[in-house]
Motif scaffolding. Structure first.
Motif, PDB file in Angstrom:
ATOM      1  N   ALA A 119       4.028   0.111  -8.411  1.00  0.00           N
ATOM      2  CA  ALA A 119       2.838  -0.733  -8.339  1.00  0.00           C
ATOM      3  C   ALA A 119       2.491  -1.155  -6.923  1.00  0.00           C
ATOM      4  CB  ALA A 119       3.044  -1.981  -9.205  1.00  0.00           C
ATOM      5  N   ASN A 120       3.333  -0.841  -5.959  1.00  0.00           N
ATOM      6  CA  ASN A 120       3.115  -1.293  -4.588  1.00  0.00           C
ATOM      7  C   ASN A 120       2.053  -0.490  -3.855  1.00  0.00           C
ATOM      8  OD1 ASN A 120       4.116  -3.243  -2.543  1.00  0.00           O
ATOM      9  ND2 ASN A 120       4.616  -1.367  -1.399  1.00  0.00           N
ATOM     10  N   GLY A 121       1.672   0.682  -4.397  1.00  0.00           N
ATOM     11  CA  GLY A 121       0.682   1.529  -3.738  1.00  0.00           C
ATOM     12  C   GLY A 121      -0.425   1.936  -4.684  1.00  0.00           C
ATOM     13  N   ASP A 122      -1.590   2.296  -4.124  1.00  0.00           N
ATOM     14  CA  ASP A 122      -2.716   2.737  -4.934  1.00  0.00           C
ATOM     15  C   ASP A 122      -2.483   4.128  -5.499  1.00  0.00           C
ATOM     16  OD1 ASP A 122      -4.442   0.458  -4.588  1.00  0.00           O
ATOM     17  OD2 ASP A 122      -4.730   1.109  -2.522  1.00  0.00           O
ATOM     18  N   PHE A 123      -1.883   5.013  -4.701  1.00  0.00           N
ATOM     19  CA  PHE A 123      -1.608   6.374  -5.123  1.00  0.00           C
ATOM     20  C   PHE A 123      -0.131   6.674  -4.897  1.00  0.00           C
ATOM     21  CE2 PHE A 123      -6.119   6.791  -3.591  1.00  0.00           C
ATOM     22  CZ  PHE A 123      -6.685   6.852  -4.862  1.00  0.00           C
ATOM     23  N   GLU A 124       0.471   7.382  -5.846  1.00  0.00           N
ATOM     24  CA  GLU A 124       1.889   7.706  -5.716  1.00  0.00           C
ATOM     25  C   GLU A 124       2.130   8.768  -4.653  1.00  0.00           C
ATOM     26  OE1 GLU A 124       5.447   9.609  -8.478  1.00  0.00           O
ATOM     27  OE2 GLU A 124       3.901   8.364  -9.398  1.00  0.00           O
TER      28      GLU A 124
ATOM     29  N   GLY B 281       0.789  -1.222   0.000  1.00  0.00           N
ATOM     30  CA  GLY B 281       0.000   0.000   0.000  1.00  0.00           C
ATOM     31  C   GLY B 281       0.822   1.273   0.000  1.00  0.00           C
ATOM     32  N   LEU B 282       2.146   1.142   0.059  1.00  0.00           N
ATOM     33  CA  LEU B 282       3.035   2.301   0.063  1.00  0.00           C
ATOM     34  C   LEU B 282       3.831   2.307  -1.239  1.00  0.00           C
ATOM     35  CD1 LEU B 282       4.351   4.724   1.536  1.00  0.00           C
ATOM     36  CD2 LEU B 282       6.025   3.093   2.454  1.00  0.00           C
ATOM     37  N   ALA B 283       3.551   3.270  -2.116  1.00  0.00           N
ATOM     38  CA  ALA B 283       4.268   3.362  -3.380  1.00  0.00           C
ATOM     39  C   ALA B 283       5.726   3.733  -3.113  1.00  0.00           C
ATOM     40  CB  ALA B 283       3.614   4.396  -4.287  1.00  0.00           C
ATOM     41  N   ILE B 284       6.638   2.974  -3.712  1.00  0.00           N
ATOM     42  CA  ILE B 284       8.070   3.233  -3.567  1.00  0.00           C
ATOM     43  C   ILE B 284       8.514   4.040  -4.789  1.00  0.00           C
ATOM     44  CG2 ILE B 284      10.330   2.224  -3.187  1.00  0.00           C
ATOM     45  CD1 ILE B 284       8.261   1.673  -0.989  1.00  0.00           C
ATOM     46  N   THR B 285       8.818   5.303  -4.577  1.00  0.00           N
ATOM     47  CA  THR B 285       9.128   6.219  -5.673  1.00  0.00           C
ATOM     48  C   THR B 285      10.611   6.581  -5.670  1.00  0.00           C
ATOM     49  OG1 THR B 285       8.573   8.122  -4.286  1.00  0.00           O
ATOM     50  CG2 THR B 285       6.790   7.157  -5.589  1.00  0.00           C
TER      51      THR B 285
ATOM     52  N   LEU C  42      16.589   8.693 -15.276  1.00  0.00           N
ATOM     53  CA  LEU C  42      16.992   7.591 -14.408  1.00  0.00           C
ATOM     54  C   LEU C  42      16.682   6.235 -15.028  1.00  0.00           C
ATOM     55  CD1 LEU C  42      18.236   7.062 -11.641  1.00  0.00           C
ATOM     56  CD2 LEU C  42      15.943   7.141 -10.645  1.00  0.00           C
ATOM     57  N   PHE C  43      15.652   6.169 -15.872  1.00  0.00           N
ATOM     58  CA  PHE C  43      15.195   4.885 -16.400  1.00  0.00           C
ATOM     59  C   PHE C  43      15.172   4.898 -17.927  1.00  0.00           C
ATOM     60  CE2 PHE C  43      12.748   5.856 -12.469  1.00  0.00           C
ATOM     61  CZ  PHE C  43      13.415   4.982 -11.619  1.00  0.00           C
ATOM     62  N   ASN C  44      15.254   3.711 -18.507  1.00  0.00           N
ATOM     63  CA  ASN C  44      15.126   3.581 -19.961  1.00  0.00           C
ATOM     64  C   ASN C  44      13.678   3.595 -20.413  1.00  0.00           C
ATOM     65  OD1 ASN C  44      17.798   3.526 -20.822  1.00  0.00           O
ATOM     66  ND2 ASN C  44      17.988   1.298 -20.627  1.00  0.00           N
ATOM     67  N   GLU C  45      12.770   3.211 -19.538  1.00  0.00           N
ATOM     68  CA  GLU C  45      11.352   3.151 -19.896  1.00  0.00           C
ATOM     69  C   GLU C  45      10.715   4.518 -19.703  1.00  0.00           C
ATOM     70  OE1 GLU C  45       8.104   2.065 -21.500  1.00  0.00           O
ATOM     71  OE2 GLU C  45       9.721   0.593 -21.278  1.00  0.00           O
ATOM     72  N   PRO C  46      10.162   5.117 -20.761  1.00  0.00           N
ATOM     73  CA  PRO C  46       9.562   6.460 -20.632  1.00  0.00           C
ATOM     74  C   PRO C  46       8.506   6.567 -19.547  1.00  0.00           C
ATOM     75  CG  PRO C  46       9.804   5.896 -22.948  1.00  0.00           C
ATOM     76  CD  PRO C  46      10.169   4.664 -22.161  1.00  0.00           C
ATOM     77  N   ASP C  47       7.638   5.552 -19.400  1.00  0.00           N
ATOM     78  CA  ASP C  47       6.546   5.625 -18.435  1.00  0.00           C
ATOM     79  C   ASP C  47       7.021   5.564 -16.991  1.00  0.00           C
ATOM     80  OD1 ASP C  47       4.776   5.827 -20.488  1.00  0.00           O
ATOM     81  OD2 ASP C  47       4.165   3.723 -20.456  1.00  0.00           O
ATOM     82  N   LEU C  48       8.259   5.178 -16.759  1.00  0.00           N
ATOM     83  CA  LEU C  48       8.806   5.213 -15.409  1.00  0.00           C
ATOM     84  C   LEU C  48       9.353   6.600 -15.066  1.00  0.00           C
ATOM     85  CD1 LEU C  48      10.691   1.776 -15.298  1.00  0.00           C
ATOM     86  CD2 LEU C  48       8.457   2.336 -14.317  1.00  0.00           C
TER      87      LEU C  48
END
Length: 334
Positions: free
Chosen positions: A245-250, A4-8, A72-78
């Motif tokens: 994906a670990n949390g409902d809201f970022e 339930g805790l988003a890891i950002t 930081l990431f290769n994936e645009p959506d990240l």
């Protein structure tokens, strides 16, 4: 890992265009024509500037309109997460987040999933309560290779431009987006709706003084150097994906109040009466996309419900010609 805790991504500071000012007893956002890099410390006078803010301004004559950075990431959506988001201004809690197809909504019965028709077709979003909301994380400076500065925006121009640039740079670099030396650039334009007043938005471009060939060569060399020392970019992207994906809201509650103040200020629309989102599980999910007032929409639903009774209750009373309020009249305004 706590569920339930988003890891950002770790945040070192903020990138903003403008600030929040107090006017007529209200705190309202004020746009600017330059970037500001701030720390994560906020006082009564606003956010404290980050040390990088001053050093970057000195190289640009005082106006900060270009910020050298990497992703930081290769994936645009990240790197860029964009969603339709609705916050409760009274509690600063996120209530509903969707992508135009599905949404996660906080209700009396807990978190639930509903269809997301986008703000134009959602009854809960009437009055501008729900907006496209995006967060972009970038690496500025060389002090912390995994620490980021976050840029938040509800502007269509910034979101559309950033999303396109990330996809294009990923394609031309052969999926080496995180190795490209790039920069954030502030651009301006005017439209008929702005009545000639400049609208500023954020773009991602090649760094000043570098062409595409030099940029790609730099990214290729950096990818080789990282591979030689064991840097696993694919594993980093996967770890970030799992964390989001670990949390409902970022957004967490400690950040939500400042976000609401800057991007969801008090306006002309009516407040949200919590916990009305729970009512969205009723048959009213089939919302007419035409922008009607709430009064006409409610009246229309009552008429449709009455007609569906197959005349088992009582016959419909004929409407006398010329009777006021007999139904929507072309050219009428409510």
């Amino acid at each position: 890992m706590l569920k339930g805790l988003a890891i950002t991504p770790p945040i070192l500071g903020r990138i903003a265009i403008g600030k929040v000012i107090e006017k007529d007893g209200k705190r309202l956002p004020q746009k600017d024509d330059q970037f500001t890099l701030t720390s994560q410390i906020q006082t009564r006078d606003g956010w404290l500037a980050h040390p990088l803010d001053e050093s970057l301004r000195e190289t640009q004559g005082g106006k900060l309109r270009r910020i050298p950075m990497r992703l930081l990431f290769n994936e645009p959506d990240l790197n860029l997460r964009a969603e339709y988001s609705l916050f409760d201004r009274n509690t600063a809690r996120p209530l509903c987040v969707g992508d135009g197809e599905k949404c996660r909504r906080r209700t009396r019965d807990g978190m639930q999933t509903f269809p997301c028709p986008s703000p134009d077709g959602c009854e809960l979003a009437q009055g501008g309560r729900c907006k496209p909301y995006a967060r972009l994380n970038v690496v500025v400076g060389d002090d912390d290779p995994l620490g980021t500065f976050i840029f938040r925006t509800t502007g269509f121009n910034s979101i559309r431009t950033l999303a396109a640039r990330l996809q294009y740079f990923k394609a031309v670099s052969d999926n080496k987006l995180a190795c490209l030396p790039l920069e954030l650039r502030l651009r301006g334009k005017s439209t008929r709706q702005s009545h000639g007043t400049p609208i500023y938005y954020v773009d991602i471009t090649l760094r000043e003084g570098m062409d595409l060939e030099a940029t790609l060569a730099n990214a290729q060399q950096m990818a080789l150097d990282r591979h030689e020392v064991g840097f696993d970019q694919q594993a980093l992207d996967q770890a970030a994906r799992m964390g989001f994906a670990n949390g409902d809201f970022e957004e967490q509650e400690e950040d939500a109040a400042a976000i609401v103040e800057e991007f969801y200020p008090q306006g002309q629309d009516a407040p949200i009466n919590e916990p009305k989102p729970a009512d969205a599980s009723s048959p009213r999910n089939g919302v007419d996309p035409v922008r009607l007032t709430q009064k006409l929409a409610a009246k229309s639903r009552r008429l449709r419900a009455a007609q569906s009774d197959n005349d088992t209750t009582r016959p419909a009373t004929p409407v006398q010609p010329g009777t006021p309020h007999s139904g929507p009249v072309a050219g009428s305004h409510h």
